[in-house]
Design a protein around this motif. Structure first.
Motif, short mmCIF file in Angstrom:
data_model
loop_
_atom_site.label_atom_id
_atom_site.label_comp_id
_atom_site.label_asym_id
_atom_site.label_seq_id
_atom_site.Cartn_x
_atom_site.Cartn_y
_atom_site.Cartn_z
N GLY A 14 0.82 -1.21 0.00
CA GLY A 14 0.00 0.00 0.00
C GLY A 14 0.85 1.26 0.00
N ALA A 15 1.88 1.29 0.86
CA ALA A 15 2.78 2.44 0.89
C ALA A 15 3.57 2.53 -0.41
N ASP A 18 1.45 4.18 -3.06
CA ASP A 18 1.40 5.64 -2.91
C ASP A 18 2.67 6.29 -3.48
N ARG A 19 3.83 5.68 -3.22
CA ARG A 19 5.08 6.26 -3.73
C ARG A 19 5.12 6.22 -5.25
N ARG A 21 2.59 6.06 -7.35
CA ARG A 21 1.62 7.00 -7.92
C ARG A 21 2.15 8.43 -7.88
N ALA A 22 2.75 8.81 -6.76
CA ALA A 22 3.30 10.16 -6.64
C ALA A 22 4.43 10.39 -7.64
N VAL A 39 2.79 0.71 -10.38
CA VAL A 39 1.48 0.97 -9.78
C VAL A 39 0.60 -0.26 -9.96
#
Length: 251
Positions: A14-15, A18-19, A21-22, A39
């Protein structure tokens, strides 16, 4: 290209999602496409298979030739992983599009990577091929992949030998060939010690001890797990699998 490996924490997809995607938001062109494949991989690890497929489909929709080798390899590799994970999670579901069959995708990724000299990605793909071929072919597939890893110049590609040996050991163990499993796990431990990967070295030590117990070599197994428990205590770490083995061995 961005260092994909540096953004991954496979214990926390999950983390990692997020990385990636950013990072993809700030990237353009092929760099964004590569990040988007990760992703999709993270979504697959979270069992969000439809979303993962949608991300990969979006990459395909936006592609304009020529496609770089890395993008092509990662597209095949990650679609294969998503489809494999989906099939494992839903074994009774229909196979769907035959073009999405994991084994063919992994082989495609391996051959594309080999042709482009992307050795680390090639070995990643061959390691997935070994997991996907029928059980009766897995030993030969692993031995061929190990030979290829040893022939690579890229140290990241050669590092795949540890994972391949671990998986080979599990293949033997699943078939009840515990002597062969012990040999593979012992070789994997030597690779992990050479790499200096402490966490994976601990796993390799546990596998050796576990297999010694299966072989009835209880004193040797107890020595391995006792030493491992001492190292964990010194590092302030817990491992219920080590404790479980010790409990079995001390009965």
């Amino acid at each position: 290209m961005v260092d994909v490996d540096a953004l991954w924490d496979f214990s926390d997809p999950g983390a990692s999602l997020d990385r990636f995607r950013a990072a993809a938001e700030d990237a353009r062109g092929d760099q964004r496409r590569v990040l988007s494949t990760q992703v999709a991989r993270a979504l697959g690890l979270l069992d969000r298979f439809d979303q993962a497929r949608a991300v990969l489909d979006e990459i395909v929709t936006g592609l304009r030739p020529p496609v770089t080798a890395e993008v092509g390899v990662r597209m095949a590799l990650e679609r294969g992983r998503v489809e494999r994970s989906r099939a494992l999670a839903h074994p009774d579901s229909s196979p769907g599009d035959p073009r999405a069959r994991p084994l063919g995708l992994f082989r495609e990724a391996a051959l594309l990577a080999h042709a482009a000299g992307l050795e680390a990605l090639e070995m990643d793909a061959w390691h997935m091929v070994c997991l996907e071929v029928p059980a009766e072919e897995q030993v030969d597939a692993h031995e061929r992949a190990l030979a290829r890893a040893e022939a690579c110049r890229d140290p990241r590609a050669r590092a795949w030998a540890g994972s391949l040996l671990h998986n080979l050991g599990m293949t033997h163990a699943d078939a009840g060939r515990n002597e062969a499993a012990l040999e593979a796990f012992t070789r994997a431990l030597a690779v992990r010690e050479e790499q200096g990967d402490v966490e994976r070295e601990r796993i390799a030590r546990w596998m050796v001890g576990w297999t010694l117990r299966l072989l009835g070599r209880l004193e040797e197994a107890l020595a391995v797990q006792t030493a491992l428990r001492a190292d964990l205590d010194a590092a302030g770490l817990e491992d219920p699998y080590v404790d479980e083995e010790l409990a079995l061995l001390r009965r």
